[in-house]
Write an enzyme that holds these catalytic residues in place. Structure first.
Site, PDB file in Angstrom:
ATOM      1  N   SER A 136       0.867  -1.179   0.000  1.00  0.00           N
ATOM      2  CA  SER A 136       0.000   0.000   0.000  1.00  0.00           C
ATOM      3  C   SER A 136       0.905   1.231   0.000  1.00  0.00           C
ATOM      4  O   SER A 136       2.071   1.146   0.415  1.00  0.00           O
ATOM      5  CB  SER A 136      -0.857   0.018   1.272  1.00  0.00           C
ATOM      6  OG  SER A 136      -1.448   1.283   1.469  1.00  0.00           O
ATOM      7  N   TYR A 149      -1.904  -1.700  10.456  1.00  0.00           N
ATOM      8  CA  TYR A 149      -2.041  -1.821   8.997  1.00  0.00           C
ATOM      9  C   TYR A 149      -0.818  -1.247   8.277  1.00  0.00           C
ATOM     10  O   TYR A 149      -0.214  -1.899   7.430  1.00  0.00           O
ATOM     11  CB  TYR A 149      -3.321  -1.127   8.518  1.00  0.00           C
ATOM     12  CG  TYR A 149      -3.521  -1.248   7.021  1.00  0.00           C
ATOM     13  CD1 TYR A 149      -3.847  -2.476   6.441  1.00  0.00           C
ATOM     14  CD2 TYR A 149      -3.381  -0.143   6.182  1.00  0.00           C
ATOM     15  CE1 TYR A 149      -4.034  -2.590   5.069  1.00  0.00           C
ATOM     16  CE2 TYR A 149      -3.564  -0.247   4.808  1.00  0.00           C
ATOM     17  CZ  TYR A 149      -3.891  -1.484   4.259  1.00  0.00           C
ATOM     18  OH  TYR A 149      -4.064  -1.598   2.897  1.00  0.00           O
TER      19      TYR A 149
HETATM   20  N1  LIG Z   1      -8.697  -0.673  -1.569  1.00  0.00           N
HETATM   21  C1  LIG Z   1      -7.678   0.109  -1.234  1.00  0.00           C
HETATM   22  O1  LIG Z   1      -7.809   1.359  -1.125  1.00  0.00           O
HETATM   23  C2  LIG Z   1      -6.319  -0.484  -1.000  1.00  0.00           C
HETATM   24  C3  LIG Z   1      -5.210   0.381  -0.994  1.00  0.00           C
HETATM   25  C4  LIG Z   1      -3.950  -0.155  -0.787  1.00  0.00           C
HETATM   26  C5  LIG Z   1      -3.797  -1.514  -0.598  1.00  0.00           C
HETATM   27  N2  LIG Z   1      -4.883  -2.333  -0.593  1.00  0.00           N
HETATM   28  C6  LIG Z   1      -4.672  -3.757  -0.381  1.00  0.00           C
HETATM   29  O2  LIG Z   1      -5.219  -4.464  -1.469  1.00  0.00           O
HETATM   30  C7  LIG Z   1      -5.500  -5.802  -1.070  1.00  0.00           C
HETATM   31  C8  LIG Z   1      -6.868  -6.201  -1.591  1.00  0.00           C
HETATM   32  O3  LIG Z   1      -7.852  -5.406  -0.967  1.00  0.00           O
HETATM   33  P1  LIG Z   1      -9.118  -4.837  -1.734  1.00  0.00           P
HETATM   34  O4  LIG Z   1      -8.985  -3.369  -1.778  1.00  0.00           O
HETATM   35  O5  LIG Z   1      -9.345  -5.565  -2.988  1.00  0.00           O
HETATM   36  O6  LIG Z   1     -10.246  -5.142  -0.638  1.00  0.00           O
HETATM   37  P2  LIG Z   1     -11.475  -6.162  -0.632  1.00  0.00           P
HETATM   38  O7  LIG Z   1     -12.352  -5.901  -1.811  1.00  0.00           O
HETATM   39  O8  LIG Z   1     -12.067  -6.075   0.723  1.00  0.00           O
HETATM   40  O9  LIG Z   1     -10.782  -7.584  -0.835  1.00  0.00           O
HETATM   41  C9  LIG Z   1     -10.046  -8.212   0.188  1.00  0.00           C
HETATM   42  C10 LIG Z   1      -9.817  -9.668  -0.169  1.00  0.00           C
HETATM   43  O10 LIG Z   1      -9.044 -10.264   0.894  1.00  0.00           O
HETATM   44  C11 LIG Z   1      -9.683 -11.458   1.280  1.00  0.00           C
HETATM   45  N3  LIG Z   1      -9.499 -11.778   2.699  1.00  0.00           N
HETATM   46  C12 LIG Z   1      -9.724 -10.963   3.771  1.00  0.00           C
HETATM   47  N4  LIG Z   1      -9.568 -11.641   4.917  1.00  0.00           N
HETATM   48  C13 LIG Z   1      -9.251 -12.922   4.560  1.00  0.00           C
HETATM   49  C14 LIG Z   1      -8.985 -14.111   5.294  1.00  0.00           C
HETATM   50  N5  LIG Z   1      -9.023 -14.147   6.640  1.00  0.00           N
HETATM   51  N6  LIG Z   1      -8.708 -15.245   4.615  1.00  0.00           N
HETATM   52  C15 LIG Z   1      -8.695 -15.244   3.254  1.00  0.00           C
HETATM   53  N7  LIG Z   1      -8.927 -14.156   2.498  1.00  0.00           N
HETATM   54  C16 LIG Z   1      -9.212 -13.004   3.158  1.00  0.00           C
HETATM   55  C17 LIG Z   1     -11.170 -11.222   1.004  1.00  0.00           C
HETATM   56  O11 LIG Z   1     -11.816 -12.481   0.799  1.00  0.00           O
HETATM   57  P3  LIG Z   1     -12.896 -13.171   1.785  1.00  0.00           P
HETATM   58  O12 LIG Z   1     -13.565 -12.085   2.568  1.00  0.00           O
HETATM   59  O13 LIG Z   1     -13.769 -13.893   0.836  1.00  0.00           O
HETATM   60  O14 LIG Z   1     -12.087 -14.095   2.618  1.00  0.00           O
HETATM   61  C18 LIG Z   1     -11.117 -10.430  -0.296  1.00  0.00           C
HETATM   62  O15 LIG Z   1     -11.066 -11.306  -1.401  1.00  0.00           O
HETATM   63  C19 LIG Z   1      -5.356  -5.816   0.453  1.00  0.00           C
HETATM   64  O16 LIG Z   1      -4.126  -6.407   0.797  1.00  0.00           O
HETATM   65  C20 LIG Z   1      -5.367  -4.347   0.832  1.00  0.00           C
HETATM   66  O17 LIG Z   1      -4.664  -4.095   2.016  1.00  0.00           O
HETATM   67  C21 LIG Z   1      -6.131  -1.842  -0.801  1.00  0.00           C
END
Ligand SMILES: NC(=O)c1ccc[n+]([C@@H]2O[C@H](COP(=O)([O-])OP(=O)(O)OC[C@H]3O[C@@H](n4cnc5c(N)ncnc54)[C@H](OP(=O)(O)O)[C@@H]3O)[C@@H](O)[C@H]2O)c1
Length: 268
Positions: A136, A149
């Site tokens: 991130s 985080y």
């Molecule tokens: N969105 C942003 O602004 C942003 C910015 C920087 C970095 N990121 C990073 O991008 C990555 C993806 O996030 P996203 O933005 O796509 O959010 P998201 O739509 O909430 O997706 C998160 C994913 O992680 C999985 N996950 C969460 N807890 C889990 C667990 N205990 N076991 C297995 N899978 C789990 C969820 O699947 P299930 O709930 O089905 O398990 C989901 O597929 C993350 O690492 C996040 O920190 C996001």
């Protein structure tokens, strides 16, 4: 034909990686807890792109998650590992549920390292492969009110760059993907849109495109979006304590927003 394993494939950036890699003709292994969501997605990708898609339902907060995933793979080689699964907590540290933070460390750090240990030796033996670890823009600085985080993402960035350096000339490219705010369910899970700290949202598709281009060029890390790139690189690092105190002012909007429940529910 190559096989990509994507964690956190049920939503957001992970689902966008699945769409893009399927369109590019890769076979896929989708990993997350929401099996129903991933099965429906897998069915569509098989139909539209004629690729093989396996679905592994796994809670990555379980200590033996990497071993279980390796067992479920049944010896299938993985050419591209995308450690994308993750979630965040924010708010005053003492208000954040301790179990939620423990699970966050297991998902965002322990499972990522465990899967990398499990799958990189095969890539090295074959002389080719790739790893994308989703960090991130928060990885670049100390962030009060995002203490666990942002520290976890700093780990992911440093870990990825260490492996990037180790694997120069050995056929395995490693990339840390460091996005700013991306329009996904991330903000529902963390509990507030204020966690975007006023940043301009990227789409998951643009972030995925930046990541795949940067991996192909073996860039080591990528910060998609010009404004986010500037934020990551122009922000002063020192004096460290002053920077932390300024960051506390910037993030004060989320100080009172801590989630008190210990688990983040799966989607289905
Ligand atoms: N969105 C942003 O602004 C942003 C910015 C920087 C970095 N990121 C990073 O991008 C990555 C993806 O996030 P996203 O933005 O796509 O959010 P998201 O739509 O909430 O997706 C998160 C994913 O992680 C999985 N996950 C969460 N807890 C889990 C667990 N205990 N076991 C297995 N899978 C789990 C969820 O699947 P299930 O709930 O089905 O398990 C989901 O597929 C993350 O690492 C996040 O920190 C996001």
């Amino acid at each position: 034909m190559t096989t990509a394993l994507i964690t956190g494939a049920s939503s957001g950036i992970g689902a966008a990686f699945a769409d893009r890699l399927a369109a590019d003709g890769h076979d896929l292994v989708l990993v997350a807890r929401s099996v129903g969501v991933m099965e429906a997605h897998a069915e569509r990708l098989r139909r539209e792109h004629g690729i093989a898609v396996d679905v592994i339902g796994q809670d990555l907060a379980e200590p033996d998650a990497p071993e279980r995933i390796v067992a479920a793979l049944g010896g299938k080689p993985v050419d591209l590992l995308i450690n994308n699964a993750g979630f965040g907590t924010c708010g005053r540290f003492e208000d954040v549920d301790a179990e939620r933070d423990r699970r966050q460390i297991m998902v965002n750090i322990a499972a990522l390292v465990g899967l990398t240990h499990a799958l990189v030796p095969g890539m090295l033996a074959r002389g080719r492969g790739g790893v994308i670890n989703v960090a991130s823009v928060a990885a670049f600085q100390t962030s009060p009110h995002f203490s666990v985080y942002s520290s976890a993402k700093t780990f992911v960035l440093n870990f990825s760059l260490a492996l990037w350096a180790e694997y120069q000339g050995r056929g395995v490219n490693v990339l840390a993907l460091c996005p700013g705010p991306v329009k996904t369910a991330f903000f529902d899970v963390i509990g507030t849109e204020e966690a975007a700290i006023g940043g301009k949202y990227e789409t998951p598709e643009r972030v995925v495109d930046s990541a795949l281009k940067a991996l192909a060029r073996n860039r080591g890390y990528v910060v998609p979006g010009r404004g986010t790139f500037a934020l990551a690189h122009l922000m002063p690092r020192r004096p460290r304590k002053l920077v932390a105190l300024i960051a506390k002012r910037v993030t004060r909007g989320v100080a009172g927003t801590a989630q008190r429940s210990e688990t983040v529910p799966a989607r289905s």
